[in-house]
Design an enzyme around this catalytic site. Structure first.
Site, PDB file in Angstrom:
ATOM      1  N   SER A  49      31.686  35.614  43.769  1.00  0.00           N
ATOM      2  CA  SER A  49      31.357  36.523  45.114  1.00  0.00           C
ATOM      3  C   SER A  49      30.224  37.245  44.905  1.00  0.00           C
ATOM      4  CB  SER A  49      32.794  37.321  45.170  1.00  0.00           C
ATOM      5  OG  SER A  49      33.707  36.732  45.736  1.00  0.00           O
ATOM      6  N   LYS A  88      27.815  36.710  47.813  1.00  0.00           N
ATOM      7  CA  LYS A  88      27.917  37.485  49.204  1.00  0.00           C
ATOM      8  C   LYS A  88      26.837  38.164  49.465  1.00  0.00           C
ATOM      9  CE  LYS A  88      33.032  36.670  49.713  1.00  0.00           C
ATOM     10  NZ  LYS A  88      33.251  35.871  48.327  1.00  0.00           N
ATOM     11  N   TYR A 107      39.902  40.025  52.964  1.00  0.00           N
ATOM     12  CA  TYR A 107      38.633  39.341  52.100  1.00  0.00           C
ATOM     13  C   TYR A 107      38.751  37.881  52.516  1.00  0.00           C
ATOM     14  CZ  TYR A 107      36.010  38.334  47.853  1.00  0.00           C
ATOM     15  OH  TYR A 107      35.112  38.037  46.903  1.00  0.00           O
TER      16      TYR A 107
HETATM   17  O1  SIM Z   1      39.657  29.030  43.159  1.00  0.00           O
HETATM   18  O2  SIM Z   1      40.930  28.520  44.764  1.00  0.00           O
HETATM   19  O3  SIM Z   1      38.880  31.218  42.552  1.00  0.00           O
HETATM   20  O4  SIM Z   1      39.702  34.061  40.482  1.00  0.00           O
HETATM   21  O5  SIM Z   1      36.401  36.758  44.546  1.00  0.00           O
HETATM   22  O6  SIM Z   1      34.793  35.681  43.262  1.00  0.00           O
HETATM   23  C1  SIM Z   1      40.399  29.204  44.007  1.00  0.00           C
HETATM   24  C2  SIM Z   1      41.173  30.725  43.589  1.00  0.00           C
HETATM   25  C3  SIM Z   1      40.030  31.690  43.105  1.00  0.00           C
HETATM   26  C4  SIM Z   1      40.366  32.616  42.220  1.00  0.00           C
HETATM   27  C5  SIM Z   1      39.563  33.892  41.883  1.00  0.00           C
HETATM   28  C6  SIM Z   1      39.842  34.723  43.075  1.00  0.00           C
HETATM   29  C7  SIM Z   1      39.033  36.055  42.719  1.00  0.00           C
HETATM   30  C8  SIM Z   1      39.066  36.909  43.986  1.00  0.00           C
HETATM   31  C9  SIM Z   1      40.406  37.644  44.012  1.00  0.00           C
HETATM   32  C10 SIM Z   1      40.627  38.650  45.012  1.00  0.00           C
HETATM   33  C11 SIM Z   1      39.573  39.541  45.198  1.00  0.00           C
HETATM   34  C12 SIM Z   1      38.412  39.414  44.411  1.00  0.00           C
HETATM   35  C13 SIM Z   1      37.167  40.486  44.559  1.00  0.00           C
HETATM   36  C14 SIM Z   1      36.222  40.320  43.520  1.00  0.00           C
HETATM   37  C15 SIM Z   1      35.552  38.820  43.720  1.00  0.00           C
HETATM   38  C16 SIM Z   1      36.542  37.776  43.464  1.00  0.00           C
HETATM   39  C17 SIM Z   1      38.145  38.108  43.430  1.00  0.00           C
HETATM   40  C18 SIM Z   1      41.197  38.165  42.635  1.00  0.00           C
HETATM   41  C19 SIM Z   1      35.490  35.485  44.054  1.00  0.00           C
HETATM   42  C20 SIM Z   1      35.871  34.194  44.918  1.00  0.00           C
HETATM   43  C21 SIM Z   1      36.537  33.498  43.957  1.00  0.00           C
HETATM   44  C22 SIM Z   1      36.321  32.215  44.044  1.00  0.00           C
HETATM   45  C23 SIM Z   1      36.675  34.595  46.093  1.00  0.00           C
HETATM   46  C24 SIM Z   1      34.333  33.978  45.172  1.00  0.00           C
HETATM   47  C25 SIM Z   1      35.147  41.458  43.892  1.00  0.00           C
END
Ligand code: SIM
Length: 405
Positions: free
Chosen positions: A57, A60, A170
């Site tokens: 992420s 972004k 998000y």
């Molecule tokens: O792949 O279908 O990968 O750990 O967001 O970096 C999938 C599920 C996904 C699981 C990831 C999700 C990580 C997310 C989530 C909510 C908020 C977040 C805030 C961070 C950045 C991170 C996490 C725990 C990401 C994505 C992950 C692919 C969305 C790009 C600051």
């Protein structure tokens, strides 16, 4: 700080870390590569500052800058209707639930167009499937294949979860922003970023998934026996599904880049040196772009089940909003992030910040071992955020205050 990371490395829970920080004038420089990485051959090598990291992420921020450069060109605007460029967005309806049988989606027309400002601040109504039950269910029933590779507009074909501008969640908003950039420039997001962000800063080692350049593959932290397709599993927590399902450049998660290059981008925004964007555009990134309703919805998300990830280290209840590119603090948190700090991260293991009040920016990338220890990663990211602030304050103190001399 180094002790905390080295202890975690010695315990085998993480393999290493890349920690970079600098101040507005570039006089304070902190660049550390700790531990080691494992090559695809299984051979271990000391972690280097120019090792190629999966940003997840943290991509972004680059999609944000690329779209703001198009706003400066006049080929995009922050607040106008995007229907002519992205009709797929204009046709999205709001999913309010499912009828009694649980399979018939209840949909309402959108009350207003989605704007770029909404896409960049996650207030468009779009949501990631793993952040909203209704979208997850809709995706299962109507989303189409989740195994074949698909484009942004095809993969994120979900309905909205609230009226545009009236909430916060998000979302793939930055993936869509990246597609807008491609449609108005006729070039891929990767080409736009190379020419207009990397070239001006002398950066040569970035590439979107899949990384094909051999001189980068030999330095990829995420290309190893545990992740032979370099999906970035150790960053996102194991699955790496986001890179399994894509065709083209995804502005929400697809970029690979060394930490020593990432800090150059953060510094350009902190110093507001006009290498990437005009000063007024950067100033606007550090404003709160959420409506009153979206602020309430954002605060609800921050105190919800995923709040520990969405707060990116800030305290529950802290006065924060959302700028263009990341979460924005709206007050000083004593001892670390100052007022008007823009911050986000990647996966479960990478954090970046630009602290305007204190004049400090940094990127901390924990190189986790699989399975990712989520709490350990969270605490190491917080150690980085707090200790780099203290190191900088101590360094400034030692230099004395030029005004006093
Ligand atoms: O792949 O279908 O990968 O750990 O967001 O970096 C999938 C599920 C996904 C699981 C990831 C999700 C990580 C997310 C989530 C909510 C908020 C977040 C805030 C961070 C950045 C991170 C996490 C725990 C990401 C994505 C992950 C692919 C969305 C790009 C600051």
């Amino acid at each position: 700080m180094e002790q905390s990371f080295n202890d975690a490395i010695a315990s085998g829970k993480i393999n290493g870390a890349v920690l970079c920080a600098t101040d507005t004038s570039g006089s304070f420089v902190f660049n550390k590569a700790l531990g080691e990485r494992t090559l695809i051959s299984g051979e271990k090598r000391p972690q280097q500052l120019d090792d190629v990291l999966y940003l997840a992420s943290a991509t972004k921020l680059f999609a944000t800058i690329a779209s703001l450069q198009c706003v400066e060109d006049g080929s995009l605007t922050l607040d106008e209707d995007l229907s002519s460029i992205a009709p797929e967005l204009a046709s999205k309806q709001v999913l309010t639930g499912f009828a009694g049988d649980g399979t018939t989606p209840l949909l309402e027309p959108a009350a207003r167009p989605i704007t770029l400002e909404m896409l960049l601040s996650h207030s468009s109504g779009l949501s990631y499937h793993f952040m909203n039950q209704n979208v997850a269910l809709w995706r299962e029933k109507f989303g189409g294949s989740q195994t074949e590779r698909r484009t942004v507009e095809d993969l994120f074909n979900y309905p909205l979860v609230f009226q545009p501008g009236e909430g916060w969640m998000y979302s793939p908003g930055l993936d869509w922003a990246g597609r807008l950039v491609e449609r108005v420039t006729g070039c891929s997001l990767g080409e736009n970023i190379q020419r207009r962000i990397f070239d001006p800063l002398g950066i040569t080692d970035g590439q979107f998934y899949p990384v094909t350049r051999n001189e980068l593959r030999t330095r990829m932290v995420d290309l190893n026996p545990d992740d032979p397709d370099a999906l970035g599993k150790a960053v996102v927590g194991g699955g790496g599904d986001m890179n399994k399902r894509t065709i083209g450049d995804f502005g929400g998660h697809g970029l690979f880049l060394p930490g020593i290059d990432f800090i150059k981008v953060l510094h350009s925004l902190l110093a507001n040196d006009e290498k990437l964007l005009k000063t007024g555009t950067v100033d606007n990134m550090f404003e709160n772009h959420l409506s009153p309703q979206a602020i309430k919805s954002h605060q609800a998300a921050l105190s919800g089940p995923a709040g520990v990830f969405l707060r990116v280290g800030t305290e529950l209840g802290a006065n924060v909003g959302y700028g263009l590119g990341g979460l924005l603090t709206l007050e000083e948190s004593y001892g670390w992030h100052g007022d008007r700090t823009l911050t986000w991260g990647g996966g479960l293991t990478l954090t970046w910040f630009i602290d305007r009040q204190n004049g400090l920016c940094g990127v901390g990338a924990v190189q986790a071992a699989l399975p990712v220890q989520v709490e350990l990663s969270a605490s190491l990211k917080q150690v980085f955020r707090l200790d780099i602030h203290n190191k900088y304050m101590a360094w400034k103190g030692q230099r004395g205050n030029p005004e006093k001399e």
